[in-house]
Design an enzyme around this catalytic site. Structure first.
Site, short mmCIF file in Angstrom:
data_model
loop_
_atom_site.label_atom_id
_atom_site.label_comp_id
_atom_site.label_asym_id
_atom_site.label_seq_id
_atom_site.Cartn_x
_atom_site.Cartn_y
_atom_site.Cartn_z
N GLU A 58 0.78 -0.88 -0.09
CA GLU A 58 -0.12 -0.51 0.18
C GLU A 58 0.66 1.38 -0.26
O GLU A 58 0.06 2.15 -0.94
CB GLU A 58 -0.65 0.00 0.98
CG GLU A 58 -1.60 -1.43 1.08
CD GLU A 58 -1.04 -2.15 2.49
OE1 GLU A 58 -2.12 -2.84 3.26
OE2 GLU A 58 0.06 -2.15 2.09
N CYS A 90 -0.42 0.83 7.61
CA CYS A 90 -1.13 0.93 6.12
C CYS A 90 -2.03 1.68 6.58
O CYS A 90 -1.98 2.43 5.91
CB CYS A 90 -0.76 0.11 5.61
SG CYS A 90 0.89 -1.22 5.17
N ALA A 160 8.26 -37.14 -9.09
CA ALA A 160 8.51 -37.62 -9.79
C ALA A 160 8.67 -38.76 -10.41
O ALA A 160 8.73 -39.40 -9.49
CB ALA A 160 9.26 -36.45 -10.23
N SER A 174 17.11 -42.56 -11.11
CA SER A 174 16.26 -41.81 -11.24
C SER A 174 16.15 -40.79 -11.96
O SER A 174 14.65 -39.90 -12.10
CB SER A 174 15.79 -41.58 -9.65
OG SER A 174 16.78 -40.84 -8.92
N TRP A 176 16.91 -38.71 -15.92
CA TRP A 176 15.64 -37.89 -15.20
C TRP A 176 14.38 -38.40 -15.38
O TRP A 176 14.25 -38.36 -16.42
CB TRP A 176 15.95 -36.18 -15.30
CG TRP A 176 17.65 -35.42 -15.00
CD1 TRP A 176 18.10 -35.85 -15.94
CD2 TRP A 176 17.11 -35.08 -14.19
NE1 TRP A 176 19.48 -34.94 -14.93
CE2 TRP A 176 18.44 -34.80 -13.94
CE3 TRP A 176 16.67 -34.61 -12.49
CZ2 TRP A 176 18.48 -33.82 -12.88
CZ3 TRP A 176 16.32 -33.67 -12.08
CH2 TRP A 176 17.64 -33.14 -11.87
N THR A 202 18.10 -40.47 -0.82
CA THR A 202 18.02 -40.48 -1.88
C THR A 202 19.51 -38.84 -2.24
O THR A 202 19.98 -38.95 -2.83
CB THR A 202 16.35 -38.76 -1.74
OG1 THR A 202 15.19 -40.08 -2.46
CG2 THR A 202 16.67 -37.85 -2.76
N GLU A 275 11.30 -33.66 -0.96
CA GLU A 275 11.66 -33.66 -2.52
C GLU A 275 11.74 -35.57 -2.60
O GLU A 275 12.20 -36.12 -3.80
CB GLU A 275 12.66 -32.91 -3.12
CG GLU A 275 12.47 -31.47 -3.49
CD GLU A 275 13.27 -30.39 -4.33
OE1 GLU A 275 13.81 -31.68 -4.83
OE2 GLU A 275 12.99 -29.58 -4.39
N GLY A 278 10.34 -42.25 -1.66
CA GLY A 278 9.54 -42.66 -1.57
C GLY A 278 8.93 -43.09 -0.03
O GLY A 278 7.92 -42.69 0.18
N LEU A 280 10.18 -40.98 2.90
CA LEU A 280 9.64 -39.98 3.14
C LEU A 280 8.77 -39.71 3.21
O LEU A 280 7.63 -39.13 4.08
CB LEU A 280 10.56 -39.36 3.02
CG LEU A 280 10.17 -37.63 3.24
CD1 LEU A 280 10.38 -37.21 4.50
CD2 LEU A 280 11.05 -36.31 2.36
#
Length: 350
Positions: A58, A90, A160, A174, A176, A202, A275, A278, A280
């Site tokens: 603002e 504000c 993914a 893994s 990509w 991972t 990220e 499996g 986790l």
């Protein structure tokens, strides 16, 4: 409210939302906010909140409008603050500028502010309209709102996988699974996160940096976390010289997860990105701490009984144990499909 006026309000609020998004990933633990000043149906000033501790949206918009702010309508995605913090209220700036009407996207969930800013403006004789594009304004800052209410970060699980639900071969390969467009989208998810966590397996297999790599020299790198009980996590890229130490933790039960997330929340971490892998994913989902999932699905079929599933953990006994999602959304990201949804079984304090 007339149809014409409602349409006008939505049009200018969309502009305010566009401005707010310019600060994606840069304002935490503050919310992203955009503001637009309109007079005689024309834009006379606009602005957005750039970073915590700097002037609010603002203030930027009113400064850009100058004397033309008198008698204007101010559109702002979040209720104007009414208390002294690192910056003045504000609501005071709005009153001094002579704004005639204020249109608010959504009310601030912060108990110090909730509804108070709008009430103060109305008491000063300023017309106040609330709830314009409310859902979009809320969703823009869903992590902030969750953190304010629950005092722990909003948890997004990103995975993914192949079309048959695999994240790696039996040997652990893994990279990509998904394409370049999906990986660019993941960089944006990292930008919007205060911390990133991966499983120890991972970390050892993929050697992740757990940093924002695009664009280069990103000013707010997320805190790195590894779900492991084996310190140090072999294979994780070393901490940068100026980075906070990587957090090593392996919460499993709901109580352990809530304690871990509570500690992150007290460090002003409002958004945690999981990220993989499996195990986790399975642990966080079972504990009921995942708010939202974002699954990138590649048009590939890997097959194989030993290939690693996107969500591991114990085998369920029946389909009734499946976890429900709501507000599903699907979109193409390059050659891949991104499916997002909100978990219905998340721990809440209310």
């Amino acid at each position: 409210m007339s149809t014409d006026r409602a349409a006008t309000d939505r049009r200018w609020m969309r502009r305010a939302l566009t401005l707010a998004r310019r600060a994606w990933g840069r304002t935490s633990p503050n919310p992203m906010v955009g503001a637009v000043v309109v007079r005689d149906d024309g834009l006379v000033g606009e602005g957005f909140h750039h970073a915590a501790g700097t002037p609010h949206a603002e203030v930027h918009a009113l400064a850009a409008a100058g004397a033309q702010a008198a008698g204007s309508t101010l559109y702002v995605t979040l209720e104007p603050c009414s208390t002294h913090g690192r910056t003045p209220p504000c609501t005071e700036a709005i009153r001094r500028a002579g704004v005639r009407r204020v249109v608010v996207g959504c009310i601030d969930a912060n108990p110090q502010h909730a509804g108070r800013g709008c009430a103060d403006l109305a008491a000063a004789g300023i017309e106040v309209t609330c709830g314009i594009l409310e859902e979009a304004c809320h969703d823009l800052n869903e992590s902030f709102f969750w953190w304010i209410r629950e005092r722990r970060p909003f948890v997004l699980l990103k995975m993914a996988m192949t079309l048959d639900g695999r994240i790696a071969s039996a040997g652990g390969e893994s990279q990509w699974i998904t394409g370049a467009a999906a990986r660019r989208r993941v960089q944006r998810l990292r930008q919007g996160s205060d911390a990133i966590m991966v499983g120890g397996a991972t970390a050892r297999a993929d050697h992740p940096s757990l940093t924002v790599r695009q664009p280069r020299c990103w000013p707010r790198q997320p805190r790195r976390c590894v779900w492991t009980s084996r310190p140090p996590p072999d294979g994780l890229a070393p901490d940068a010289d100026d980075a906070a130490p990587t957090i090593l933790a392996k919460p499993v039960t709901p109580a352990e997860w809530l304690d871990f997330l509570g500690r992150l929340g007290r460090e002003d971490i409002t958004a945690l990105l999981l990220e993989g892998g499996g195990e986790l994913a399975a642990a966080a989902l079972r504990a009921g701490v995942v708010n939202k999932v974002a699954f990138f699905v590649a048009p590939k079929i890997l097959g194989g009984r030993g290939s690693r599933p996107v969500v591991g953990g114990p085998d369920p006994d029946c389909l009734a144990e499946a976890m429900a999602l709501e507000r599903l959304h699907a979109e193409r990201v390059g050659d891949d499909l991104l499916i997002t949804g909100y978990c219905t079984h998340v721990h809440r304090t209310d």
